[in-house]
Design a protein around this motif. Structure first.
Motif, mmCIF file in Angstrom:
data_model
loop_
_atom_site.group_PDB
_atom_site.id
_atom_site.type_symbol
_atom_site.label_atom_id
_atom_site.label_comp_id
_atom_site.label_asym_id
_atom_site.label_seq_id
_atom_site.Cartn_x
_atom_site.Cartn_y
_atom_site.Cartn_z
ATOM 1 N N LYS A 44 26.842 -36.353 25.517
ATOM 2 C CA LYS A 44 27.014 -37.086 24.257
ATOM 3 C C LYS A 44 25.650 -37.426 23.653
ATOM 4 N N VAL A 45 24.744 -37.896 24.504
ATOM 5 C CA VAL A 45 23.394 -38.235 24.022
ATOM 6 C C VAL A 45 22.708 -36.985 23.483
ATOM 7 N N VAL A 46 22.807 -35.906 24.253
ATOM 8 C CA VAL A 46 22.176 -34.658 23.817
ATOM 9 C C VAL A 46 22.799 -34.196 22.503
ATOM 10 N N GLY A 47 24.127 -34.294 22.430
ATOM 11 C CA GLY A 47 24.828 -33.848 21.220
ATOM 12 C C GLY A 47 24.424 -34.659 20.004
ATOM 13 N N VAL A 48 24.417 -35.976 20.168
ATOM 14 C CA VAL A 48 24.072 -36.833 19.025
ATOM 15 C C VAL A 48 22.613 -36.606 18.622
ATOM 16 N N THR A 49 21.740 -36.491 19.626
ATOM 17 C CA THR A 49 20.319 -36.276 19.320
ATOM 18 C C THR A 49 20.127 -34.944 18.607
ATOM 19 N N THR A 50 20.809 -33.928 19.104
ATOM 20 C CA THR A 50 20.682 -32.607 18.475
ATOM 21 C C THR A 50 21.200 -32.661 17.041
ATOM 22 N N ALA A 51 22.361 -33.308 16.871
ATOM 23 C CA ALA A 51 22.927 -33.403 15.526
ATOM 24 C C ALA A 51 21.972 -34.154 14.600
ATOM 25 N N ALA A 52 21.421 -35.269 15.104
ATOM 26 C CA ALA A 52 20.487 -36.050 14.281
ATOM 27 C C ALA A 52 19.266 -35.205 13.941
ATOM 28 N N ALA A 53 18.771 -34.449 14.926
ATOM 29 C CA ALA A 53 17.588 -33.613 14.684
ATOM 30 C C ALA A 53 17.897 -32.522 13.660
ATOM 31 N N VAL A 54 19.077 -31.925 13.786
ATOM 32 C CA VAL A 54 19.437 -30.859 12.842
ATOM 33 C C VAL A 54 19.559 -31.419 11.429
ATOM 34 N N VAL A 55 20.224 -32.574 11.320
ATOM 35 C CA VAL A 55 20.375 -33.189 9.993
ATOM 36 C C VAL A 55 19.002 -33.514 9.406
ATOM 37 N N LEU A 56 18.152 -34.119 10.241
ATOM 38 C CA LEU A 56 16.815 -34.466 9.740
ATOM 39 C C LEU A 56 16.047 -33.217 9.335
ATOM 40 N N PHE A 57 16.170 -32.181 10.165
ATOM 41 C CA PHE A 57 15.465 -30.934 9.852
ATOM 42 C C PHE A 57 15.942 -30.359 8.521
ATOM 43 N N LEU A 58 17.257 -30.513 8.283
ATOM 44 C CA LEU A 58 17.812 -29.933 7.056
ATOM 45 C C LEU A 58 17.475 -30.754 5.817
ATOM 46 N N VAL A 59 17.402 -32.058 5.965
ATOM 47 C CA VAL A 59 17.234 -32.883 4.755
ATOM 48 C C VAL A 59 15.792 -33.298 4.485
ATOM 49 N N ILE A 60 14.951 -33.305 5.504
ATOM 50 C CA ILE A 60 13.564 -33.713 5.230
ATOM 51 C C ILE A 60 12.863 -32.584 4.487
ATOM 52 N N PRO A 61 12.301 -32.895 3.329
ATOM 53 C CA PRO A 61 11.583 -31.840 2.593
ATOM 54 C C PRO A 61 10.396 -31.340 3.403
ATOM 55 N N GLN A 62 10.163 -30.077 3.294
ATOM 56 C CA GLN A 62 9.014 -29.483 3.980
ATOM 57 C C GLN A 62 8.003 -29.094 2.909
ATOM 58 N N PRO A 63 7.198 -30.053 2.514
ATOM 59 C CA PRO A 63 6.303 -29.784 1.386
ATOM 60 C C PRO A 63 5.281 -28.707 1.718
ATOM 61 N N HIS A 64 4.903 -27.989 0.686
ATOM 62 C CA HIS A 64 3.873 -26.969 0.881
ATOM 63 C C HIS A 64 2.517 -27.637 0.814
ATOM 64 N N ALA A 65 1.714 -27.348 1.783
ATOM 65 C CA ALA A 65 0.387 -27.951 1.797
ATOM 66 C C ALA A 65 -0.413 -27.422 0.622
ATOM 67 N N VAL A 66 -1.210 -28.276 0.016
ATOM 68 C CA VAL A 66 -2.002 -27.856 -1.137
ATOM 69 C C VAL A 66 -3.172 -27.007 -0.694
ATOM 70 N N LEU A 99 10.016 -29.728 15.776
ATOM 71 C CA LEU A 99 9.570 -30.715 16.769
ATOM 72 C C LEU A 99 9.607 -32.114 16.165
ATOM 73 N N ALA A 100 9.090 -32.238 14.935
ATOM 74 C CA ALA A 100 9.081 -33.543 14.257
ATOM 75 C C ALA A 100 10.505 -34.045 14.070
ATOM 76 N N ALA A 101 11.396 -33.155 13.638
ATOM 77 C CA ALA A 101 12.796 -33.559 13.420
ATOM 78 C C ALA A 101 13.434 -33.974 14.739
ATOM 79 N N SER A 102 13.098 -33.281 15.823
ATOM 80 C CA SER A 102 13.677 -33.626 17.124
ATOM 81 C C SER A 102 13.195 -34.996 17.586
ATOM 82 N N VAL A 103 11.897 -35.231 17.409
ATOM 83 C CA VAL A 103 11.348 -36.535 17.826
ATOM 84 C C VAL A 103 11.973 -37.652 16.989
ATOM 85 N N LEU A 104 12.044 -37.435 15.676
ATOM 86 C CA LEU A 104 12.667 -38.450 14.819
ATOM 87 C C LEU A 104 14.158 -38.565 15.123
ATOM 88 N N GLY A 105 14.759 -37.444 15.569
ATOM 89 C CA GLY A 105 16.175 -37.470 15.955
ATOM 90 C C GLY A 105 16.417 -38.394 17.136
#
Lengths: 718, 399
Positions: free
Chosen positions: A202-224, B35-41
């Motif tokens: 359950k912990v792994v599942g929730v953490t993975t889900a949270a990580a996936v959601v964060l990965f999907l919604v956090i903008p990945q800005p292009h470095a200048v 990695l960042a998303a996993s840590v924040l997760g």
């Protein structure tokens, strides 16, 4: 002096040694996974990895055995070794060509520091530090990784890290505790183990889900801008003179038919519009770029009715100094520009051409660099696999309105060659261009009008008819075949614009490719080779236009930075193709709405679950016959007890419950109630009416007693 | 008390996640975004992982009465009354009767309960009616911490430690001539025959000693010893010095318990008096358990003892004994001389049990009173003075 030594030893003695072998083992495993990740991305050799793993195991064993000692001798030894590791790091730095390459000795240093530190891990905080350090190893490997193997290691690492964090928390919670309270229940060890595994999953599942959601919604800005740009020489390539050398074709030849599906024939001094063929989907380059861009390679100025030509004179070397090489001023465009930084990692041998997203400003490359008279960049030889070079370039960032507002001025004489039209082009091409742009007041509008007309009236096909001998390729495309691919579209646009007096040139290079969301690299395939045009604007210089597709705008869109938006865009495009009549925009809105609805529903459900509710009572499952009047009265009795915090536990029998409930009761007799209840539930005969009445009366008396009894204190009651 | 707060580690890990994200942006490295998303997760998971410690019901099982310093079995039961599993918890029982208990409680599924019984030491005297049990959890990673303090009732009286005294100078022959008067037996209607005397109006007829009457020629009656049991009143007052249970007042309480029990054992009725913030607490004619319970609740209050002596004398009358238990400093000590004089003037015996306050000072340089003068003042009129000091054997000091 002995007193001082004793003080030092006392100061170094561990206050809270960590006794958990499991915690140490899991932290060790995370560090090993960090080292493995570095080995997978080839930042360290496999022999180094094996050595490190063996030494880590020894180190962790020693630190466990000596966790209660002051270890001052070991500490002195470790200090010496740390200094040696630092010296080795400094020595490696002297061999580093670019700041970017510092990552490799740095990863090496991190690794050895881990090994050294592993000998002195007496307490929980030391293990905490080790766990954090293992993350730096993973990060170092992640910044280098160019493929998906790293992902496998990362998954295992995170599963281990979750276990390590849970064990660290257990150690923290247990600090100073004298004993542990374990649940009293009849569930066996296997059941308890299953429950623990379920919790872990359950912990792994929730953490993975949270990580996936964060990965999907956090903008990945292009470095200048990246300050340290990597470059390296991958090995000897095919040397060349001033001409373009394409490794896919025989040196010096200009293909009239396809010679290789792994090399684009447009990467030559001559681009024959009669050549047809498919290009492979093999990845030829990976590009780490701050923004997607069309990567310009060769600039063609001359058209002879069948083919386009780039200058084949000896290009001019760009100075004798070390990288970065600056781009000559005479080739630079002005006006508003947006900076794009790219590093090209060559996977398959490439022509002696340096690609750049728009106009190159500065180039980091190992070897000589020269520029042809059109501004195209050449290297001394073809670029072999593992070659790396970086380019900081700029693209025209003027808005359409800015381009429209530019005054119409004659191009300087040096741009006359970009107005050249061969005699093979019949006047009807010019007439067509005039007719298409009759209502276009500005240069920009003329270009867009031609683009739109081509998009509306022409079809894309890489196997389009070859122009007959003697026919002008552009004229044949515009008036006969009406089918073509990027070269035909670009050539036709260029000739029509030239006929209108707009300096235009044809460019070959690569489209931005596909961005791998995990590695962050744009993967450029051979089939991403492309041709487009650059049109000249007074004061601002050259601007890209792609009559085949659209040139990506300089501004980044939401879909480029937010992976979720990118996924939704991808899905909506696919669905709109599958369901005709539904526009991608509509589908996109529906998908966004669905996501918002799911999130809101999730929050609502979560809050509902979190609302503190006490279990009314865990009533035993109805075994035996259904509920009669005594059973119902017994249930009320249970609920009454539960209301006072003395509810029936799942394994408590009716007799046990009654015995417990009447322990302090002045009326301790419950035999009638129990007898009638058991008779009604499990007996062969139903209880008599009299027995039922007596049982209910007894239960009601007990309920009254329960109401008068003190509550079992709970957080809710107090 | 905040119920769900991030820990320092949560901020550190979140900071690492942000740094990884920035590094990923700079390097345009996709795996660093992962990695960042996993840590924040991990941090996000901790935020979602509510602990619901409020569903825990706690019971404590402790003996009704125990003696300071004695080992006792104390039980704790945690019952999960909620619908969700209770996480791994740290359980701290701050019931003041015993030293704090710290145990861990494993996960508890709904309806489950766990119990533990530990041998604890009742380390200080007192009447304890409730104490908080503090539940703490940071499951699963220790990034978010929940705390819940649950007040758990449970009355336990920790009575003071006492010593079995072999002797104590209550009504025992005094070595001082001035006390002889008070040692003389009183005449009355007891069984012990003392002699004869002339008849006084009101004497019972059966008391007439006919043989002597015949010999003397006038009515003579027999005289018997008055059947009296000399009362003992214990006065306990004064400020405390030291850290309980190792303090001057605690030693005086133990001394009072020892003397009171000794008095009961030797057949003397006992009274106990101590000051309250407002008024006086009195315990009359107790048994030994009453004495111990009453002393369990005693608090150090520094006040003059003469008002207490007045009440004590009203109880003991002549030939009674008033035992004043005070430290050698404070208001009570300063008032001791007057109190002793008052007792002596009333014809009662005064005994002072003084706790040598200086012995609880770690550094005598900080002494701000004259202990010698204080002790001298207490022994006015040759009062029996017993001095108890830190670490000394109570029975030896008092006996």
């Amino acid at each position: 002096m002995p007193g001082v030594m004793q003080s030092v030893r006392d100061a170094n003695r561990t206050r809270q040694p960590e006794d958990s072998v499991a915690l140490r083992a899991v932290v060790l495993a995370t560090v090993v996974m960090g080292a493995l990740a570095l080995a997978v991305v080839q930042a360290i050799a496999i022999t180094s990895f094996v050595t490190v793993v063996v030494m880590l195991c020894v180190a962790y064993y020693v630190s466990y055995k000596r966790r209660r000692d002051d270890n001052w001798v070991i500490k002195i030894g470790l200090t010496v070794f740390a200094l040696l590791a630092m010296l080795n790091f400094l020595r490696q730095l002297s061999n580093v060509a670019t700041l970017d390459e510092v990552r490799f000795p740095l990863a090496d240093l991190f690794l050895w520091v881990q090994v050294i530190h592993g000998f002195d891990l007496p307490a929980r905080k030391d293990l905490n530090f080790s766990l954090g350090s293992s993350l730096t190893l993973m990060a170092a490997a992640g910044s280098i990784s160019q493929d998906l193997w790293y992902g496998g290691v990362l998954l295992i690492y995170f599963a281990l890290a979750i276990v390590a964090l849970a064990l660290l928390h257990r150690s923290e919670i247990s600090e100073g505790a004298t004993a542990s309270m374990t649940p009293q229940s009849n569930r066996g060890r296997a059941d308890a183990k299953r429950a623990l595994n379920r919790d872990f999953l359950k912990v792994v599942g929730v953490t993975t889900a949270a990580a996936v959601v964060l990965f999907l919604v956090i903008p990945q800005p292009h470095a200048v801008r990246t300050f340290a740009l990597p470059f390296s020489f991958g090995g000897g390539g095919i040397g060349g003179s001033g001409a373009v050398t394409n490794p896919g074709f025989a040196s010096g030849t200009s293909p009239s038919t396809r010679a290789s599906d792994a090399a684009y024939y447009g990467f030559n001094n001559r681009m024959d519009l009669s050549v047809r063929g498919e290009l492979s989907d093999e990845v030829v380059m990976r590009v780490r770029a701050s923004a997607p861009a069309f990567y310009r390679g060769i600039i063609f100025d001359n058209y002879d009715g069948r083919a386009w030509y780039a200058p084949d004179e000896e290009p001019v070397p760009l100075g004798e100094s070390d990288p970065p090489y600056g781009y000559p001023l005479e080739h630079r465009s002005l006006g508003p520009r947006s900076i794009v930084t790219q590093t090209f990692y060559v996977e398959r041998e490439q022509p002696n051409v340096v690609f750049s997203g728009g106009q190159p400003d500065s180039v980091w490359i190992d070897g000589t660099l020269s520029v042809d008279e059109n501004g195209g960049l050449r290297t001394g030889g073809t670029l072999s696999p593992e070659s790396v070079y970086s380019v900081v370039s700029s693209r025209g960032a003027a808005t359409p309105d800015q381009l429209r507002s530019l005054p119409e001025e004659e191009a300087p004489p040096k741009f006359d060659k970009y107005l050249q039209i061969p005699d093979s082009v019949p006047p009807r091409v010019h007439d067509l261009a005039e007719r298409l742009t009759r209502d276009a007041p500005t240069r920009y509008d003329k270009i867009k009008a031609i683009e739109e007309w081509l998009a509306d009236n022409f079809r894309y096909n890489t196997d389009s008819p070859v122009p007959p001998v003697g026919r002008d390729a552009v004229d044949y495309f515009l008036f006969d075949s009406e089918v073509g691919f990027c070269e035909q579209f670009a050539a036709a646009t260029a000739i029509m614009l030239r006929s209108l007096g707009i300096p235009t040139r044809v460019i070959t290079g690569y489209t931005p490719g596909t961005r791998n969301p995990f590695t962050g690299y744009y993967e450029i395939k051979n089939s991403d080779a492309h041709a487009w045009v650059e049109a000249w604007f007074p004061r601002y210089g050259w601007y890209e236009f792609d009559p085949t597709f659209a040139v990506p705008p300089a501004e980044t869109e939401l879909a480029e930075t937010v992976p979720l938006a990118r996924a939704i865009e991808f899905l909506s495009d696919k669905i709109s193709v599958a369901i005709p009549g539904l526009s991608p925009e509509t589908i996109r809105y529906v998908l966004y709405f669905a996501i918002v609805a799911v999130v809101v529903a999730g929050i609502w459900l979560g809050r509902r679950r979190r609302t503190p509710r006490l279990a009314p009572v865990p009533v035993a499952a109805p075994v035996g016959r259904g509920g009669g009047p005594v059973t119902r009265a017994f249930r009320r009795f249970e609920q009454t007890l539960a209301g006072y915090g003395r509810g029936r536990s799942p394994n408590e029998t009716a007799a046990e419950l009654l015995r417990r409930a009447t322990f302090r009761s002045p009326r301790k007799d419950f035999s009638k109630a129990l007898s009638a209840f058991e008779k009604e539930r499990y007996g062969l005969e139903e209880p008599t009416q009299e027995e039922v009445r007596a049982a209910i009366a007894e239960l009601e008396r007990l309920m009254d007693d329960a109401a008068g009894a003190p509550r079992v204190t709970s957080s809710r009651g107090t | 008390m905040k119920r769900f707060v991030p820990t320092r580690r949560a901020f550190i890990v979140a900071g690492i996640g942000v740094m990884l994200f920035m590094a990923a942006s700079t390097a345009q490295a996709g795996w660093l975004f992962v990695l960042a998303a996993s840590v924040l997760g991990l941090v996000a998971t901790s935020l979602l992982w509510r602990h619901n410690l409020g569903a825990a019901a706690i019971e404590r099982r402790a003996p009704r009465r125990t003696c300071a310093g004695d080992p006792v079995a104390v039980g704790l039961t945690i019952h999960n009354r909620g619908r969700r599993t209770l996480p791994l918890m740290r359980v701290e029982d701050h019931f003041a009767a015993f030293e704090p208990t710290v145990v861990t409680a494993e996960r508890l599924r709904p309806g489950e309960r766990s119990e533990i019984e530990l041998v604890k030491t009742a380390h200080r005297r007192g009447v304890f009616t409730s104490g908080a049990v503090l539940l703490t959890s940071g499951a699963p990673f220790g990034f978010m911490r929940s705390r819940k303090a649950i007040e758990v009732p449970g009355e336990t009286t920790v009575v003071p430690h006492w010593a079995d005294l072999g002797s104590f100078p209550i009504l025992e022959p005094s070595s001082f001539p001035a006390d002889v008067l008070h040692e003389r037996a009183r005449t009355g209607a007891g069984q012990e025959y003392l002699g004869v005397r002339e008849y006084r109006p009101g004497d019972p007829q059966r008391a007439v000693h006919w043989r002597s009457t015949a010999r003397v020629g006038e009515l003579v009656v027999r005289e018997f010893e008055e059947e009296v049991q000399s009362r003992v009143t214990l006065i306990l007052a004064g400020k405390d010095v030291g850290d309980p249970p190792d303090s001057a007042f605690e030693m005086l309480v133990s001394a009072a318990a020892s003397i009171g029990i000794y008095a009961l054992n030797t057949g003397h009725p006992v009274d106990l008096l101590r000051p309250l913030p407002e008024g006086v607490a009195h315990l009359g004619d107790p048994d030994r358990y009453d004495i111990l319970d009453w002393l369990a609740a005693a608090e150090p209050i520094d006040s003059p003892v003469t008002p207490l002596v007045s009440q004590a004398l009203a109880r003991v009358g002549r030939r009674g004994t008033v035992v004043v238990l005070i430290p050698t400093l404070g208001e009570a000590a300063r008032d001791a001389e007057d109190a002793v004089r008052m007792i002596q003037a009333a014809g009662s015996r005064a005994i002072v049990v003084a706790a040598r306050a200086s012995s609880w000072y770690d550094d005598v340089r900080f002494l701000d009173f004259d202990e010698g003068s204080s002790l001298q003042a207490m022994s006015v009129g040759r009062t029996a003075v017993r001095v108890v000091s830190r670490g000394e054997d109570l029975a030896e000091c008092l006996g």
